[in-house]
Scaffold this active site. Sequence first.
Site, PDB file in Angstrom:
ATOM      1  N   TYR A 109       0.903  -1.117   0.008  1.00  0.00           N
ATOM      2  CA  TYR A 109      -0.020   0.149  -0.206  1.00  0.00           C
ATOM      3  C   TYR A 109       0.842   1.328  -0.193  1.00  0.00           C
ATOM      4  CZ  TYR A 109      -3.304   3.650   1.567  1.00  0.00           C
ATOM      5  OH  TYR A 109      -3.863   4.696   1.514  1.00  0.00           O
ATOM      6  N   GLU A 197      -3.714   7.626  -3.802  1.00  0.00           N
ATOM      7  CA  GLU A 197      -3.615   6.314  -3.405  1.00  0.00           C
ATOM      8  C   GLU A 197      -3.396   5.114  -4.334  1.00  0.00           C
ATOM      9  OE1 GLU A 197      -6.529   4.191   0.055  1.00  0.00           O
ATOM     10  OE2 GLU A 197      -7.357   4.377  -2.036  1.00  0.00           O
TER      11      GLU A 197
END
Length: 397
Positions: A109, A197
């Site tokens: 991530y 993101e």
Amino acid sequence: MDVHEYQAKELLAQFGVPVPKGAVAFSPDQAVYAATELGGWNWAVKAQIHAGARGKAGGIKLCKTYHEVREAAADLLGKRLVTIQTGPEGKPVQRVYIEVAEPFEREIYLGYVLDRKTERILVIASQRGGMEIEEIARTEPEAILQVVVEPAVGLQAFQARQLAFALGLNIKQVQRAVTAIMNAYRAFRDRDAIMLEINPLVVTKDDRVLALDAKMSFDDNALFRRHSVADMHDPSQQDPREAQAAEHNLNYIGLDGEIGCIVNGAGLAMATMDMIKHAGGSPANFLDVGGGASPERIATALKLVLSDAKVKAVLVNIFAGINRCDWVAKGVVQACQTVDVKVPLVVRLAGTNVEEGRKILADSGVEMITAETLAEAANKAVAACNAATQEPARARA
């Protein structure tokens, strides 16, 4: 402003962030053609909506044949995809992204966000990317790595290297991850983003690092200088009322209540919503008409609020500072004469020339409920809403 995944990847690729090969399609035939042009033997067909958690909702389908690509695109296009981030109404799927599905070994991530509390850009990363990142952040906060960027110098290469090593990458992977981290930061900074993101950032078997998914949000106030970003706006992903409000430069956010609000000033709008809740009601929207509460803007705001079928009463709360209450009152009266208001209307004026303004409302002949204080206006709006809700019930009985 949000953009679609394929648009975010286009922006990232412009700054040198590696992304898998892909193409957007608006029909099943275009999807098949895109797959043939991309080559390979495995493809991912991804619904393009402004929301995450598409995988869990069936919005991403892996395909091994052109027939499967066609079926996947036909199944997704034209439907409303409901995810945990869209609410029960879902988002319409009007395009799909066809991407070469490459095998990978790890999911990481990587995120960038504008932290308004510290007034810094915050880089967030985790060794455990993928669909469960929200749960990991909630239950294992120690698994989330954070780097604060000093605005005077920006993100430094040594910070990106520290982050890459902390993610457990080997030497070859670290070099490529540092490049991706630095270039993604440049894309975030140079395009006035407020959120980026990349989930997941994957590591392939041959040690490449790829942005497998990407989501970006941008500062609306900077779009005037980012025309290439502004052109990516997709109105179909917005609440239709919010899209209409944006066309008239009104600040509108739809909510789930029954009392429509028309207020000048963001702070006063928030206070009005709080008072409605305090009085036992529920606001149907946040609407700031701005400093110039002209008849045209009031009329537009009324039409916008009344377009919500859930609205059972409307509260107009105007504080005249630069404006004058008599001028605002004339605007409210003119707006009511041009808009068919079928629900109770509560009007509260305060500020400059308030007595003249109240006299204009009283002499107008327009049916409305007036109030002198915000608390009184909120109570009257809730009472009028409750009465309007009970009338149909009594009629049915």
